[in-house]
Write an enzyme that holds these catalytic residues in place. Structure first.
Site, PDB file in Angstrom:
ATOM      1  N   LYS A 186     -32.881   7.170  -3.606  1.00  0.00           N
ATOM      2  CA  LYS A 186     -33.398   7.696  -3.891  1.00  0.00           C
ATOM      3  C   LYS A 186     -31.787   9.185  -3.937  1.00  0.00           C
ATOM      4  CE  LYS A 186     -33.299   9.864   0.924  1.00  0.00           C
ATOM      5  NZ  LYS A 186     -34.370  10.397   1.852  1.00  0.00           N
ATOM      6  N   TYR A 188      -7.284  31.467  -7.552  1.00  0.00           N
ATOM      7  CA  TYR A 188      -8.302  33.116  -6.923  1.00  0.00           C
ATOM      8  C   TYR A 188      -8.263  33.436  -6.010  1.00  0.00           C
ATOM      9  CZ  TYR A 188      -9.976  31.339 -12.072  1.00  0.00           C
ATOM     10  OH  TYR A 188     -10.493  31.330 -13.085  1.00  0.00           O
TER      11      TYR A 188
HETATM   12  C1  LIG Z   1     -33.705   9.028   3.025  1.00  0.00           C
HETATM   13  C2  LIG Z   1     -34.785   8.858   3.538  1.00  0.00           C
HETATM   14  C3  LIG Z   1     -33.977   7.381   4.195  1.00  0.00           C
HETATM   15  C4  LIG Z   1     -33.040   6.566   4.602  1.00  0.00           C
HETATM   16  O1  LIG Z   1     -32.402   7.664   5.268  1.00  0.00           O
HETATM   17  P1  LIG Z   1     -30.566   7.469   5.899  1.00  0.00           P
HETATM   18  O2  LIG Z   1     -30.650   8.579   6.604  1.00  0.00           O
HETATM   19  O3  LIG Z   1     -29.711   7.341   4.722  1.00  0.00           O
HETATM   20  O4  LIG Z   1     -30.754   6.015   5.878  1.00  0.00           O
HETATM   21  C5  LIG Z   1     -35.695   6.231   5.342  1.00  0.00           C
HETATM   22  N1  LIG Z   1     -37.293   6.967   4.990  1.00  0.00           N
HETATM   23  C6  LIG Z   1     -37.129   8.109   4.483  1.00  0.00           C
HETATM   24  C7  LIG Z   1     -38.776   8.465   3.931  1.00  0.00           C
HETATM   25  C8  LIG Z   1     -36.098   8.772   3.426  1.00  0.00           C
HETATM   26  O5  LIG Z   1     -36.746  10.011   3.020  1.00  0.00           O
END
Ligand SMILES: *Cc1c(COP(=O)(O)O)cnc(C)c1O
Length: 329
Positions: A9, A236
């Protein structure tokens, strides 16, 4: 061992969804997962052939993409079940889905303690085919919290209830993000869902005995250097003031390139194999670093913002260190 749902994702955690997804598919991931339908479409357009699970709620989405790009939705609310069922019926197709159970995160999912009332309608939807049941842990990275164990017990109880309501033994189970899979093999079930670990990052604050290499590096080059006289300031807000003669190098990377503003006066970079501090403000397209202690820094010298420059332990800056310096993840 469990099969892998590789989580890509948010543009594969910033690494580039298409190329990362194809590499993970090639490496043997059984399934990929993303946050929403739009991310799933990007993966399919890049050429991904394995099943793609969409984690997010679907209630404000256009569902066409599910069908056009054969994505696997998560059903986590009654209204999502009805919407997907109706869309599938109107197309005269069956949709394979994963069912999300809320075991204590209190975000998405059917409440674990209300399944006998809520599940029959979903399970009875004629155009929906249940492939897996899953949950998500709220505190997998914190050994002090009892909630992790409670969620595991609730999830197993929820699966038993679902079986009593007619869910077949062949329907699989998954629960573990990276922290959970490092922590407890009892929550591996049929699939694990690592994200961070795939990119070589052990989820903070955990340490691991796995020899992982962070796969991301981010480099730039020095474009200018200049001397400061005692009492002169840089950038800045004049946030850094030299108390002795100093040499500043200018690096053309700033917050528009993703460098967090809070790295000002807190972050470090590697130049000529040396760690040097970011001084003054982080500008939109530039940072300034104090290279007084480094010999003969010149325009063109490589600057490592994330990654390695040399073989010593301290010649590596990983994203965990960068995040810790500014109190984020
Ligand atoms: C993001 C996510 C994961 C993976 O999480 P990590 O901590 O990056 O391993 C697994 N399951 C769901 C539902 C997620 O949203």
């Amino acid at each position: 061992p469990p099969a892998i749902i590789a989580v890509v994702k948010a543009n594969a955690y910033g690494h580039g969804a298409g190329r990362v997804a194809l590499a993970l598919e090639h490496a043997g991931a059984t399934m990929l997962a993303c946050a929403d339908i739009e991310e799933g479409i990007v993966l399919r357009r890049a050429g991904v052939r394995v099943p793609i699970l969409v984690f997010g709620a679907l209630s404000v989405s256009h569902l066409d993409g599910l069908f056009e790009f054969s994505l696997t939705p998560t059903i986590s609310t009654p209204s999502a079940a009805r919407a997907v069922q109706a869309a599938a019926a109107s197309r005269k197709v069956r949709v394979h889905y994963h069912l999300k159970i809320d075991t204590g995160m209190n975000r998405l999912g059917f409440r674990h303690d209300n399944l006998r009332r809520m599940l029959p309608e979903v399970l009875g939807s004629p155009n929906l085919v249940l492939d897996a049941i899953y949950t998500h842990f709220a505190t997998a990275d914190d050994p002090e919290q009892a909630l992790f164990g409670e969620q595991r017990v609730r999830f197993e109880e929820a699966v038993r209830t679902a079986r009593e309501l007619g869910v077949a033994e062949t329907v699989s189970r998954h629960a573990a993000n990276s922290a959970a899979l490092l922590r407890d093999s009892r929550v591996w079930y049929d699939f694990v869902r690592p994200g961070l670990l795939l990119f070589g990052i052990v989820p903070p604050p955990l340490a691991s005995t796995l020899a992982l290499q962070p796969v991301m590096s981010l480099t730039s080059r020095v474009v200018a250097s200049k001397g400061l006289r005692p009492g002169e300031a840089v950038g800045y807000g004049a946030r850094f003031r030299a108390d002795a003669p100093a040499t500043i190098a200018v690096v053309p990377a700033g917050y528009a390139d993703g460098l967090d503003l809070r790295l000002a006066e807190r972050g470090q970079v590697l130049i000529r194999g040396c760690r040097v501090p970011i001084v003054g403000a982080v500008s939109m397209d530039m940072i300034t670093v104090d290279v007084t202690a480094v010999d003969a820094v010149q325009p063109g010298d490589e600057v490592v913002l994330i990654g390695r420059q040399g073989t010593e332990d301290w010649q590596q800056i990983d994203v965990r260190e960068m995040a810790a310096a500014i109190g984020t993840i």
